[in-house]
Scaffold this motif. Structure first.
Motif, short mmCIF file in Angstrom:
data_model
loop_
_atom_site.label_atom_id
_atom_site.label_comp_id
_atom_site.label_asym_id
_atom_site.label_seq_id
_atom_site.Cartn_x
_atom_site.Cartn_y
_atom_site.Cartn_z
N GLY A 1 35.08 73.36 -2.38
CA GLY A 1 35.73 72.04 -2.54
C GLY A 1 37.07 72.25 -2.89
O GLY A 1 37.88 71.26 -2.52
N ALA A 2 37.54 73.23 -3.66
CA ALA A 2 39.06 73.18 -4.04
C ALA A 2 39.94 73.39 -2.61
O ALA A 2 40.83 73.07 -2.70
CB ALA A 2 39.05 74.45 -4.95
N VAL A 3 39.36 74.31 -1.94
CA VAL A 3 39.99 74.57 -0.47
C VAL A 3 40.14 73.53 0.07
O VAL A 3 41.35 73.00 0.64
CB VAL A 3 39.28 75.76 0.24
N VAL A 4 39.06 72.74 0.39
CA VAL A 4 39.10 71.54 1.37
C VAL A 4 39.87 70.35 0.55
O VAL A 4 40.97 69.92 1.23
CB VAL A 4 37.65 71.19 1.81
N LEU B 1 25.61 64.38 -12.38
CA LEU B 1 25.28 65.13 -11.29
C LEU B 1 23.80 65.64 -11.06
O LEU B 1 23.31 65.90 -11.91
CB LEU B 1 26.39 66.36 -11.32
N PRO B 2 23.62 65.84 -9.97
CA PRO B 2 22.17 66.09 -9.59
C PRO B 2 22.12 67.76 -9.44
O PRO B 2 22.50 68.43 -8.59
CB PRO B 2 21.66 65.79 -8.22
N LEU B 3 21.46 68.34 -10.69
CA LEU B 3 21.85 69.68 -11.12
C LEU B 3 21.10 70.56 -10.01
O LEU B 3 21.70 71.65 -9.81
CB LEU B 3 21.23 69.86 -12.42
N ASP B 4 19.81 70.36 -9.59
CA ASP B 4 19.21 70.81 -8.51
C ASP B 4 20.00 71.28 -7.33
O ASP B 4 19.91 72.37 -6.80
CB ASP B 4 18.01 70.10 -8.09
N ALA B 5 20.90 70.34 -7.10
CA ALA B 5 21.53 70.75 -5.79
C ALA B 5 22.93 71.27 -5.93
O ALA B 5 23.56 72.03 -4.93
CB ALA B 5 21.95 69.47 -5.25
N LEU B 6 23.00 71.75 -7.53
CA LEU B 6 24.46 72.44 -7.56
C LEU B 6 24.43 73.88 -8.02
O LEU B 6 25.13 74.74 -8.24
CB LEU B 6 25.19 71.50 -8.66
N VAL B 7 23.08 74.28 -8.44
CA VAL B 7 22.88 75.58 -9.16
C VAL B 7 22.23 76.54 -7.97
O VAL B 7 21.15 76.27 -7.46
CB VAL B 7 22.21 75.65 -10.46
N ARG B 8 22.83 77.49 -7.47
CA ARG B 8 22.56 78.36 -6.31
C ARG B 8 21.64 79.41 -6.73
O ARG B 8 21.85 80.06 -7.98
CB ARG B 8 23.83 78.68 -5.65
N ALA C 1 28.24 70.59 -0.97
CA ALA C 1 29.70 69.88 -0.81
C ALA C 1 29.46 68.39 -0.53
O ALA C 1 30.26 67.81 -1.09
CB ALA C 1 30.49 70.58 0.20
N ARG C 2 28.19 68.08 0.02
CA ARG C 2 28.09 66.70 0.51
C ARG C 2 27.81 66.13 -0.68
O ARG C 2 28.10 64.82 -1.01
CB ARG C 2 26.95 66.67 1.31
N VAL C 3 26.98 66.63 -1.51
CA VAL C 3 26.77 65.91 -3.05
C VAL C 3 28.04 65.69 -3.90
O VAL C 3 27.89 64.57 -4.47
CB VAL C 3 25.68 66.82 -3.87
N VAL C 4 28.96 66.66 -3.64
CA VAL C 4 30.07 66.29 -4.40
C VAL C 4 30.89 65.38 -4.07
O VAL C 4 31.61 64.42 -4.64
CB VAL C 4 30.92 67.65 -4.56
N VAL C 5 30.82 65.37 -2.43
CA VAL C 5 31.61 64.04 -2.01
C VAL C 5 30.98 62.78 -2.00
O VAL C 5 31.72 61.75 -2.72
CB VAL C 5 31.41 64.34 -0.45
N ASP C 6 29.62 62.64 -2.42
CA ASP C 6 28.91 61.39 -2.70
C ASP C 6 29.19 60.99 -3.98
O ASP C 6 28.99 59.80 -4.20
CB ASP C 6 27.47 61.63 -2.16
N ALA C 7 29.41 61.96 -4.88
CA ALA C 7 29.42 61.76 -6.55
C ALA C 7 30.90 61.31 -6.52
O ALA C 7 31.40 61.07 -7.65
CB ALA C 7 29.36 62.97 -7.10
N GLY C 8 31.77 61.24 -5.51
CA GLY C 8 33.07 60.62 -5.51
C GLY C 8 33.98 61.65 -6.18
O GLY C 8 35.39 61.39 -6.41
N MET C 9 33.82 62.76 -6.22
CA MET C 9 34.94 63.78 -6.83
C MET C 9 35.74 64.35 -5.60
O MET C 9 36.51 65.20 -6.31
CB MET C 9 33.83 65.19 -6.96
#
Lengths: 659, 659
Positions: free
Chosen positions: A111-114, A43-50, A67-75
């Motif tokens: 992500g959990a909601v959607v 996972l690309p950490l930079d995009a995930l730590v706010r 969230a787009r990153v999460v989708v692109d990662a197949g999660m």
């Protein structure tokens, strides 16, 4: 214990700096350990730590992009059927949640909601045609779904929701309506800005007759993002945390959708306008539907656990480098983690974090196991739902308490947003009351136990609880306790030892936990049975603290047994030695916390109670030299901690230190 | 208890809606009760209640504007001498803090930093000429002062600060310097944006010789707001709360100020460049200076107490109108506050809030009393400092825990910023670690007790504690316990009763608390004495949990005695009846929480321990009908609660309700 810090040579996962830390992580990472490692590496950490200093608007925008990153990662797809591009792996989807939670909770919850709640509802409550129509656009991000259950008037009491879903035979449509101000859906994640479609819970009315709560899909916004006719969307605005999640309100004014939008796996309307369901009882159908919440609760448990482990990783690392006050012999300043009081704040919490982690692993495995069964096992399913509810309550309570302890253990630095603790605390806070309020969930656990999972446990109200206990047979309670051969063996061995030997004896710990559970449950059952037939509110209410205690004692036992099993499965001697000490620290800390109960019920002498405290202090001293290894073993990589003080020049924090 | 809700007719203060609420507030509002009433009536509420959804920049600007309101209301001057336009009333200045804290904590803390800490330092550590020169511009707002004590390297350990204040005989100036990165001042309230001048703590060096920590005034900014030469100002940025306070960092690079800028009441430099002080010992001088922190700690206690009472007022009011789940008899939905579990969450906390309030009142009175003495009473002063430290620790812990309980008790609504709880929680959080870290303060309490206040208690390190206990004489500990005739009388009466009668007996409660304190202290003293002469870190460290327990048991007793005295002073029978029940609830809840200790030390039987729990449940039921009155009695007006859900149309929260 000095040998601990060297450790057996192993192939290191990329981020662990110590072999022992890596071994502890592997030993307690569960069956998805390699999946987590792979995700952490990918996972690309930079995009995930706010940055928690963001405004609400910035945080929402950041979350949307991440969230787009999460989708692109197949999660987004892992939990869905293979036919719709998923992995059909609900266990894996919980693990995705856990790993994301180690990075940022707004992103995780959005992500959990959607995908988890909305997507989970389509998947579990819908038919094949719903999955075919609605899952692919969700997985790709073309649809943004939200989960519209809670109303202003009713949160925990889902059965009393006021929104109506009325079948109109003239047009063969469903009319979704909010009849009162209190019927307005609220706190709905993703509703305020993003959601294009909602899974709406409401009372299904067919041919003038009510059939209880069902779920219908309702489009919310058009292509330009404007609310569709009849839909009023509000914004809950600023919250105590999770600023990246756009929670909102939804009010429906006679909104019409085609009949096919009803998620009708357990009950629906046929082409002739008749209500049809394979489940006769409204109540049973309702609780079957609610049972689909189980994955969400397991996810909240994994997320809370991840948050607590992250906070402990920050605080222990800080305490292992921060000094304050000279040693009396003039040999320099003392590390915070060398103070007994500081060890007492952090190390029993580390042990508990390990314990919870092993119990959550078991839960995730069990979810996947039951999912793969060709035939549903109803009793096993309800046991899983009960444990998920209980572990959600336990782990969210623990996370809130522990993150706060960690924040305070870092002093003023702990209060600075850039050091990562206050944002974590604010975000995790709501976990105690969403996806089921903890108090309500613990009642549900007690009910599951009282009925031996033979009754539907969903009746959260008084009537259900009292009625269930009235139907309960004498020794049913015993069944609820352990059925692990390992546990039986250890307990039996302990019974043969003299009292002076038993303080470190695992069998004694297990016996103390299970004996307490059995006593609390049996006396609760007897108490409620005495009120047999009397379904008055007062009967139940007077026993409510007893009910909650029963649930907690049960979950404490479940957690200890999970930890004991995980320790038993570890065959590296050094790693196992540390795990044994952690397990003892967890067990004794729990016994100490309940010392009043154990003494007042003659399960522990005054002398033994004092010895427990002394032994906890000794264990803290023994584990302190490997504190860094212990937090590495908690599985949150240092790079993911997002704590400025841990990466700054040490000379800022310690006179004379160099970077 | 049904008679309670009617109450004796009294002249109502404007905001109370019930006579009993007003009477409870009066009975526990302390000697400044009328002052508070007057302030509440006079202050412009709109300018004082902040929207917690503001960004950091907005919050800082709001706080700046609202601080002007506080200055205009005359609240900036109350603690200062009459000669400088003040009221010379430090007790009153604590009360101003409390009332402001009921509105907004950022505003309160900003004011406390500028007027309380900076102004307090000028007033207490400076000479007459300092007061004349620096107080008038502060009171009018021409100067904005900040209090530059904490450094990155040292917070609790003030004696080890690295900043130097070096006298240069050539120019007769003082050179203020930050010699290392860890010497940088940090978390300094008002430094980031507003402060024009700082009270800087540093090591005074005169003629090449160090004289320990002293305080010098250093101008920070010119008329345009730019940092003066040699001063580097940083911004701590976003924090976990108190967003309206601009905390910042200060680094000094050989900054020169005239010699007269040294606050030299306890030690300074004469015209010949020699160090002069009336106090011989460096250590004694240091602790005399630190003693001036006492007012700040009392203020934090009043502020935490106000925050906890505000949260309880919100949560109890909500629970008294929010319904969830049907009654089994079909007679409608149950109010949250009718559930035993909910009563258990909130009502013992309400009782504790009352208890703390009475103890803080005593502290404020004592501060004022000692201030007015013509001659300083050193022992009494140290006792006050000890109690202030202890009560600060107790009340901040209670506030953090209680606000969180309140937030969760309001479910999802509690997490919405507009409902007032999460902002309160975030703001109050830091109180646990600023103005003295709670763990450090409790050690200080223990040391005061061990030495009977005869030693300077400031040595917070190991050496000081062990050395003090080594010098301690045998029965000194006994002196530390109560000297109130009322308490003696009640304890003696209880001893004559049979065990079965004593559960509600105040004398039994008092005896339990004081007996526990005495036992813990005596065994601690014996333990430390055995290590006589051995000043090793390990000796002290092994006893650290015992040290902290001693401090807590002492403070618990102090709080109970204060509450008992306040109840005794109330002569309205109905009000007194409620206060008696609250006091019993507080006492029994504390005994229940420490049930493990009481049993393991043979102070309570197993049977009695169970009876205590049952009695707490009964008391909750007895007090529930007057819950609204109880929170009105806590003294926070409904209009000040800033909670949207309490003023919205009730129909939103309860089906069928109308506004």
């Amino acid at each position: 214990m000095t040998t601990m810090s060297s450790g057996t040579p192993t192939t290191l996962p990329t981020w662990h700096s110590t072999p022992l830390g890596a071994a502890l992580d592997r030993a307690t990472g569960g069956s998805y350990h390699e999946v987590k490692r792979e995700l952490i590496g990918r996972l690309p950490l930079d995009a995930l730590v706010r940055d928690h200093g963001m405004t609400m608007e910035e945080a929402r925008e950041w979350t949307r992009r991440s969230a787009r990153v999460v989708v692109d990662a197949g999660m987004s797809a892992t939990g869905f059927p293979v036919a719709q591009g998923g992995l059909d792996d609900p266990g894996r989807s919980c693990v995705d949640f856990e790993v994301t939670a180690m990075a940022d909770l707004s992103l995780t919850v959005k992500g959990a909601v959607v995908f988890g709640l909305y997507g989970g509802a389509v998947n579990a409550l819908g038919s094949e045609r719903h999955r075919e129509e609605f899952l692919p656009p969700l997985i790709t991000g073309a649809h943004v779904g939200c989960y519209a259950m809670t109303e202003f008037g009713h949160g925990s009491d889902v059965a009393s929701l006021e929104t109506t879903i009325t079948h109109d035979p003239e047009t063969d449509e469903l009319v979704v309506h909010s009849p009162t101000p209190s019927a307005t859906k609220t706190y709905i994640g993703a509703a305020a800005e993003d959601a294009t479609i909602a899974a709406v819970y409401g009372q299904l009315v067919v041919g003038g007759e009510g059939h209880g709560v069902h779920v219908v899909l309702v489009p919310l916004r058009d292509g330009t993002g404007s609310a569709l006719p009849g839909v009023t969307i509000g914004d809950n605005g600023h919250k105590g945390g999770l600023l990246g999640v756009d929670n909102g309100t939804l009010t429906f004014d006679q909104v019409r959708v085609p009949r096919r939008m009803l998620l009708d796996r357990f009950g629906g309307v046929d082409a002739d306008g008749r209500y049809v369901s394979d489940i006769d009882s409204d109540s049973k159908r309702f609780f079957t539907m609610l049972g689909t919440l189980v994955r969400g609760r397991i996810c909240v448990a994994t997320g809370s656990s991840a948050a607590a482990r992250k906070a402990l990783s920050i605080a222990v690392r800080y305490a292992d480098r921060r000094r304050q006050f000279d040693r009396p012999d003039g040999s320099g300043e003392v590390l915070l983690l060398d103070y007994l009081a500081h060890q007492r704040k952090l190390l029993p919490a580390v042990a508990t974090a390990y314990a919870h982690r092993t119990a959550i692993n078991e839960l995730v495995d069990r979810l996947q196991e039951l999912h793969q069964l060709p035939e549903k096992d109803q009793v096993a399913q309800r046991e899983l739902e009960t444990r998920a509810a209980g572990l959600k309550a336990l782990s969210t309570r623990f996370a809130n308490d522990t993150i706060q302890v960690c924040r305070e253990a870092c002093g003023g630095a702990g209060y600075m947003t850039e050091n990562g603790l206050t944002g974590l605390r604010a975000d995790a806070d709501v976990f105690a009351t969403f996806e089921g309020d903890n108090t309500v969930l613990l009642q549900l656990v007690a009910k599951g136990l009282l009925t031996g999972y033979k009754e539907m446990w969903g009746d959260l109200d008084t009537r259900g609880m009292v009625a269930a206990s009235a139907r309960m047979v004498g020794d049913q309670v015993i069944e609820a306790t352990s059925m692990r051969p390992l546990v039986d063996r250890l307990v039996a061995a302990a019974a043969r030892r003299s009292p002076s030997e038993t303080l470190l004896d695992r069998g004694w710990h297990l016996a103390m936990f299970s004996d307490r559970e059995r006593h609390v449950l049996e006396t609760l059952a007897a108490r409620l049975r005495r009120a047999k037939g009397d379904a008055a509110f007062e009967t139940f209410n007077a026993a409510q603290d007893h009910v909650l205690l029963a649930a907690r004692t049960h979950m404490d036992r479940v957690v200890l047994e999970a930890f004991v099993s995980a320790v038993d499965a570890c065959d590296d001697p050094e790693t196992r030695d540390v795990l044994e000490r952690l397990c003892t620290l967890y067990a004794l800390s729990s016994i100490e916390a309940e010392s009043g109960w154990f003494q007042s019920h003659n399960r522990m002498s005054a002398t033994r109670a004092k010895a427990v405290t002394a032994q906890i202090n000794r264990l803290c001293g023994e584990l302190r030299p490997v504190a860094l290894e212990l937090v590495e073993g908690l599985g949150v990589p240092e790079a993911w901690l997002g704590s400025a003080m841990l990466v700054e020049d040490p000379a800022r924090w310690t006179p004379g230190a160099t970077g």
